[in-house]
Design a protein around this motif. Structure first.
Motif, PDB file in Angstrom:
ATOM      1  N   LEU A 160       0.834  -1.203   0.000  1.00 18.72           N
ATOM      2  CA  LEU A 160       0.000   0.000   0.000  1.00 18.72           C
ATOM      3  C   LEU A 160       0.867   1.251   0.000  1.00 18.72           C
ATOM      4  CD1 LEU A 160      -1.900  -1.673   2.788  1.00 18.72           C
ATOM      5  CD2 LEU A 160      -3.221  -0.757   0.908  1.00 18.72           C
ATOM      6  N   LYS A 161       0.368   2.252  -0.712  1.00 21.14           N
ATOM      7  CA  LYS A 161       1.064   3.538  -0.719  1.00 21.14           C
ATOM      8  C   LYS A 161       0.777   4.261   0.601  1.00 21.14           C
ATOM      9  CE  LYS A 161       1.098   7.781  -3.438  1.00 21.14           C
ATOM     10  NZ  LYS A 161       0.674   8.414  -4.691  1.00 21.14           N
ATOM     11  N   ILE A 162       1.799   4.883   1.176  1.00 18.55           N
ATOM     12  CA  ILE A 162       1.586   5.656   2.402  1.00 18.55           C
ATOM     13  C   ILE A 162       2.141   7.058   2.193  1.00 18.55           C
ATOM     14  CG2 ILE A 162       1.551   3.680   3.969  1.00 18.55           C
ATOM     15  CD1 ILE A 162       4.504   4.122   4.526  1.00 18.55           C
ATOM     16  N   ILE A 163       1.703   7.994   3.035  1.00 15.89           N
ATOM     17  CA  ILE A 163       2.194   9.369   2.857  1.00 15.89           C
ATOM     18  C   ILE A 163       2.618   9.950   4.210  1.00 15.89           C
ATOM     19  CG2 ILE A 163       0.969   9.914   0.708  1.00 15.89           C
ATOM     20  CD1 ILE A 163      -1.246  11.135   2.311  1.00 15.89           C
ATOM     21  N   PRO A 164       3.444  11.023   4.181  1.00 17.59           N
ATOM     22  CA  PRO A 164       3.917  11.590   5.443  1.00 17.59           C
ATOM     23  C   PRO A 164       2.770  12.132   6.288  1.00 17.59           C
ATOM     24  CG  PRO A 164       5.146  12.459   3.577  1.00 17.59           C
ATOM     25  CD  PRO A 164       3.991  11.704   3.001  1.00 17.59           C
ATOM     26  N   LEU A 165       2.882  11.945   7.584  1.00 15.44           N
ATOM     27  CA  LEU A 165       1.886  12.504   8.509  1.00 15.44           C
ATOM     28  C   LEU A 165       1.916  14.021   8.412  1.00 15.44           C
ATOM     29  CD1 LEU A 165       2.584  10.486  11.777  1.00 15.44           C
ATOM     30  CD2 LEU A 165       0.341  10.707  10.705  1.00 15.44           C
ATOM     31  N   PRO A 166       0.770  14.664   8.501  1.00 14.37           N
ATOM     32  CA  PRO A 166       0.821  16.131   8.544  1.00 14.37           C
ATOM     33  C   PRO A 166       1.515  16.573   9.829  1.00 14.37           C
ATOM     34  CG  PRO A 166      -1.424  15.324   8.921  1.00 14.37           C
ATOM     35  CD  PRO A 166      -0.583  14.129   8.579  1.00 14.37           C
ATOM     36  N   GLU A 167       2.143  17.761   9.787  1.00  9.80           N
ATOM     37  CA  GLU A 167       2.839  18.212  10.997  1.00  9.80           C
ATOM     38  C   GLU A 167       1.843  18.417  12.141  1.00  9.80           C
ATOM     39  OE1 GLU A 167       6.208  21.204  10.918  1.00  9.80           O
ATOM     40  OE2 GLU A 167       4.670  22.343  12.007  1.00  9.80           O
ATOM     41  N   ASN A 168       0.674  18.919  11.781  1.00  7.28           N
ATOM     42  CA  ASN A 168      -0.314  19.202  12.827  1.00  7.28           C
ATOM     43  C   ASN A 168      -1.730  19.087  12.256  1.00  7.28           C
ATOM     44  OD1 ASN A 168      -1.315  19.922  15.302  1.00  7.28           O
ATOM     45  ND2 ASN A 168       0.023  21.716  15.508  1.00  7.28           N
ATOM     46  N   ILE A 169      -2.677  18.881  13.146  1.00  4.97           N
ATOM     47  CA  ILE A 169      -4.081  18.822  12.710  1.00  4.97           C
ATOM     48  C   ILE A 169      -4.905  19.715  13.634  1.00  4.97           C
ATOM     49  CG2 ILE A 169      -6.141  17.346  12.582  1.00  4.97           C
ATOM     50  CD1 ILE A 169      -4.383  15.046  11.717  1.00  4.97           C
ATOM     51  N   ALA A 170      -5.735  20.558  13.037  1.00  6.27           N
ATOM     52  CA  ALA A 170      -6.693  21.323  13.843  1.00  6.27           C
ATOM     53  C   ALA A 170      -8.029  20.589  13.758  1.00  6.27           C
ATOM     54  CB  ALA A 170      -6.823  22.736  13.291  1.00  6.27           C
ATOM     55  N   ARG A 171      -8.594  20.284  14.899  1.00  3.43           N
ATOM     56  CA  ARG A 171      -9.843  19.484  14.898  1.00  3.43           C
ATOM     57  C   ARG A 171     -10.982  20.279  15.542  1.00  3.43           C
ATOM     58  NH1 ARG A 171      -8.560  13.746  16.300  1.00  3.43           N
ATOM     59  NH2 ARG A 171      -8.014  13.814  14.104  1.00  3.43           N
ATOM     60  N   PHE A 172     -12.125  20.266  14.835  1.00  3.57           N
ATOM     61  CA  PHE A 172     -13.299  20.991  15.340  1.00  3.57           C
ATOM     62  C   PHE A 172     -14.495  20.038  15.390  1.00  3.57           C
ATOM     63  CE2 PHE A 172     -10.659  23.792  12.824  1.00  3.57           C
ATOM     64  CZ  PHE A 172     -10.558  24.955  13.581  1.00  3.57           C
ATOM     65  N   LEU A 173     -15.244  20.089  16.479  1.00 10.46           N
ATOM     66  CA  LEU A 173     -16.571  19.457  16.478  1.00 10.46           C
ATOM     67  C   LEU A 173     -17.551  20.618  16.610  1.00 10.46           C
ATOM     68  CD1 LEU A 173     -18.171  16.798  16.389  1.00 10.46           C
ATOM     69  CD2 LEU A 173     -18.150  16.787  18.880  1.00 10.46           C
ATOM     70  N   VAL A 174     -18.354  20.789  15.561  1.00 13.03           N
ATOM     71  CA  VAL A 174     -19.176  21.988  15.459  1.00 13.03           C
ATOM     72  C   VAL A 174     -20.644  21.602  15.403  1.00 13.03           C
ATOM     73  CG1 VAL A 174     -19.440  24.111  14.143  1.00 13.03           C
ATOM     74  CG2 VAL A 174     -17.366  22.776  13.910  1.00 13.03           C
ATOM     75  N   PHE A 175     -21.480  22.418  16.006  1.00 12.69           N
ATOM     76  CA  PHE A 175     -22.910  22.091  16.044  1.00 12.69           C
ATOM     77  C   PHE A 175     -23.719  23.182  15.354  1.00 12.69           C
ATOM     78  CE2 PHE A 175     -20.731  19.851  19.282  1.00 12.69           C
ATOM     79  CZ  PHE A 175     -21.353  18.620  19.348  1.00 12.69           C
TER      80      PHE A 175
END
Ligand SMILES: Cc1cc2nc3c(=O)[nH]c(=O)nc-3n(C[C@H](O)[C@H](O)[C@H](O)COP(=O)(O)OP(=O)(O)OC[C@H]3O[C@@H](n4cnc5c(N)ncnc54)[C@H](O)[C@@H]3O)c2cc1C
Length: 466
Positions: free
Chosen positions: A215-230
Motif C-alpha cells: 500500500l502507498k503511504i504518505i507523510p503525517l501532517p505536521e499538525n491537525i486542527a480538529r473541530f466538532l461543530v454544532f
C-alpha cells in the motif's frame, strides 16, 4: 450419510493431513461464531473453519476446495455490514486473522501487510516512521487489511483520500485451484495492461483470497486542527463545507452526525456531547504556523454559517476524544437498538441536503428511528433503520424502509453502496441501481469475469451477483 457429507468429510480429512490437525476446526460451538458478521439477522453455519498461517496453507485449501467443489468464504474479522462474510451455502471459512506481518519501507513510501493485520495496526506501524495509511474506516481497530481491500472500504478521511482502491499498489492473491497471482507492482506509477489487481479490490471474496498487499503511504501532517461543530440544521452544515471548499480549504476529514446519533452516543458512552440539530467533525491539516491562520478562516466560516457551538480541540487528548466520539456512532446505535439496518448510500455532493431531508421524511412517515451520520465530505450517508423488537412485522417494515432509502439514492443519481459493499443485503437494490443507471447486462460481464478466476463458483457464492 449423503454424497455431500461424504465429500466434505473426505476433503476435511485431506486438509487435516496436509495442514495439520489444529488448523482445521469443525467443533459445533466454534463454528457457530463464524456464522455471523456485523449485519443483523443473517446466520449460517460453515462446515468447517481453516485458520491459515502462510501462503502455503491458503494454496492447499484452495486446491482441495476446488477439487472437491466446496464453497470458500475468506474471513478477516467479520465486521462486514452487508452479510458478505456469512457462509450462506455452508462451505469452509478461511480465517486469515493469523497472518499479520507488517513491513514498512519508508524510503519507497510503501507498507507491505499480510491480510490479517488490522488497518489500525498497519497505520500505527507507519506512524512510527512519520507516515500514515490514508483510508481510515471507523472500524479500523478491528477491520483487517484483507477485509478492507476486499470491501474497498472508505472511512473518515474519505473526503480527501477516497477508499482503499486508491492506495493499493500490489496484491498477492490465491485463486481456486491454488494458483498464486502476483498483481500490480510496488511502484507509484505503472501500466500493466488490463488492471486485474483492481478487479480484486471490492470483490468481497468472490474471486480469490488476498494474502498480502503493498500500500502507498504518505507523510503525517505536521499538525491537525480538529473541530466538532454544532448547527441547528443540515443546510448550515452543508453550506459550511461548500464555503470552505470555495475558500480553498480542503478538509482532511468532514463527518456529520445528526441529533439522534449524538443522543445515542451520549446515552451509551456517557460522553456528554452538546445536543443540537447537526454536528460536523472537521480536520484541517498542515504546518503548525499556517494552521493558526487557516483555523481563523475556518472559525469565521463556521460563525457565518450559524454554528451554535464550536469545540476546537486544545490538545491531542481532546482531539482524540472528538475523533473517538465519531467512531462510536455505529457501536452506540447498535448497542441501543435490538436490530439496526445500516445504509451506505452515496449521492452527488450537491444532493446531500435533499437526500438527508428525504430520509428524515421517511423516518416521520413510518415512525421508525433513523439516526443518520456519515462521511459528508464525500457524499456517503449512513441512515440506520433501528427497531426495538425482533418481531416479524417490524423487521419486514424495516426492510421496506431500507429499500425505500436506496430508491431515494438511485432516483437522486447516487449509488446504494459507497463503501460497505453489496454482500447479500443489497442484492436487490444493487440490481435495481444497475437497471436504472447503467445496464443489467453488466452483471453478465461480471459473471464472465468471475468464471475466469473461479470456474466452479466456489468463492463466496451468492454474494454481489446473487
Ligand atoms: C462499527 C463499524 C464501523 C464501520 N465503519 C466503516 C467505515 O467507516 N468505512 C467502511 O468502509 N466500512 C466500515 N465498516 C464495515 C467493515 O468494517 C469493513 O467492510 C471492513 O473493511 C471489513 O473488514 P473485516 O476484516 O472485518 O472483513 P470481513 O467482514 O471478515 O469480510 C468482509 C468481506 O471481505 C472478504 N474478505 C475478507 N478478507 C479477505 C481476504 N483476505 N481476501 C479476500 N476476501 C476477503 C469476505 O469474504 C467478505 O466478503 C464498519 C463496520 C462496523 C461494525
Amino acid at each position: 450419510m449423503s454424497a455431500d457429507s461424504v465429500r466434505i468429510k473426505e476433503a476435511l480429512k485431506i486438509l487435516r493431513d496436509v495442514l495439520g490437525q489444529d488448523k482445521v476446526i469443525d467443533e459445533e460451538e466454534e463454528l457457530y461464531v463464524y456464522g455471523f458478521d456485523a449485519t443483523p439477522l443473517y446466520f449460517s453455519k460453515p462446515y468447517a473453519v481453516v485458520r491459515v498461517f502462510s501462503i502455503n496453507d491458503v494454496v492447499e485449501v484452495l486446491k482441495i476446495a476446488h477439487d472437491y467443489r466446496i464453497p470458500i468464504i475468506p474471513r478477516g474479522h467479520g465486521t462486514s455490514l452487508t452479510g458478505a462474510v456469512v457462509p450462506i451455502s455452508g462451505g469452509i471459512v478461511v480465517d486469515l486473522s493469523p497472518m499479520t506481518k507488517i513491513e514498512i519501507k519508508p524510503e519507497d513510501g510503501v507498507v507491505e501487510a499480510e491480510a490479517g493485520a488490522t488497518v489500525a495496526e498497519v497505520d500505527l506501524e507507519c506512524n512510527k516512521y512519520g507516515f500514515f495509511l490514508p483510508p481510515d474506516p471507523a472500524s479500523a481497530e478491528v477491520a483487517t487489511i484483507g477485509g478492507a481491500i476486499a470491501e474497498d472500504s472508505g472511512g473518515m478521511r474519505g473526503a480527501r483520500y477516497g477508499t482503499f482502491r486508491n492506495w493499493v499498489l500490489a496484491l498477492d492473491v490465491v485463486i481456486p485451484g491454488g494458483k498464486l497471482l502476483k498483481l500490480g507492482a510496488p511502484v507509484y506509477k505503472k501500466r500493466m495492461g488490463y488492471d486485474l489487481m483492481q478487479l480484486f479490490i471490492g470483490s468481497e471474496g468472490t474471486l480469490g483470497i488476498i494474502i498480502k498487499a503493498v500500500l502507498k503511504i504518505i507523510p503525517l501532517p505536521e499538525n491537525i486542527a480538529r473541530f466538532l461543530v454544532f448547527f441547528d440544521d443540515m443546510e448550515n452544515a452543508i453550506n459550511t463545507l461548500k464555503d470552505m471548499r470555495f475558500s480553498k480549504i480542503n478538509p482532511l476529514t468532514a463527518e456529520f452526525m445528526d441529533l439522534e446519533t449524538i443522543q445515542n452516543i451520549n446515552e451509551v458512552f456517557k460522553l456528554g456531547l452538546p445536543e443540537h440539530g447537526i454536528s460536523l467533525l472537521i480536520d484541517i491539516d498542515g504546518y503548525s504556523d499556517s494552521l493558526t491562520k487557516i483555523s481563523e478562516r475556518v472559525l469565521k466560516i463556521l460563525k457565518e454559517n450559524g454554528a451554535v457551538e464550536i469545540i476546537h480541540a486544545r490538545n491531542e487528548e481532546e482531539a482524540k476524544t472528538l475523533y473517538a466520539a465519531r467512531r462510536a456512532a455505529y457501536p452506540a446505535i447498535a448497542r441501543r437498538y435490538k436490530i439496526v439496518f445500516a445504509e451506505d448510500i452515496t449521492v452527488p455532493l450537491s444532493k446531500i441536503l435533499q437526500t438527508f431531508k428525504e430520509v428524515k421524511n421517511i423516518e416521520k412517515k413510518y415512525g421508525v428511528n433513523i439516526p443518520t451520520f456519515g462521511h459528508i465530505g464525500d457524499g456517503n450517508l449512513h441512515p440506520n433503520i433501528c427497531i426495538e423488537e425482533r418481531d416479524t412485522e417490524a423487521i419486514t417494515r424495516a426492510k421496506e424502509i431500507f429499500e425505500e432509502i436506496c430508491e431515494v439514492a438511485i432516483r437522486i443519481g447516487g449509488v446504494v453502496s459507497g463503501e460497505h459493499g453489496i454482500g447479500i443485503q443489497k442484492l436487490t437494490t444493487f440490481k435495481r441501481m444497475l437497471e436504472v443507471h447503467n445496464n443489467l447486462e453488466l452483471l453478465e460481464y461480471m459473471r464472465k469475469i468471475k468464471q475466469i478466476f473461479d470456474p466452479h463458483n466456489i468463492m463466496n457464492p451468492g454474494k454481489i451477483l446473487g
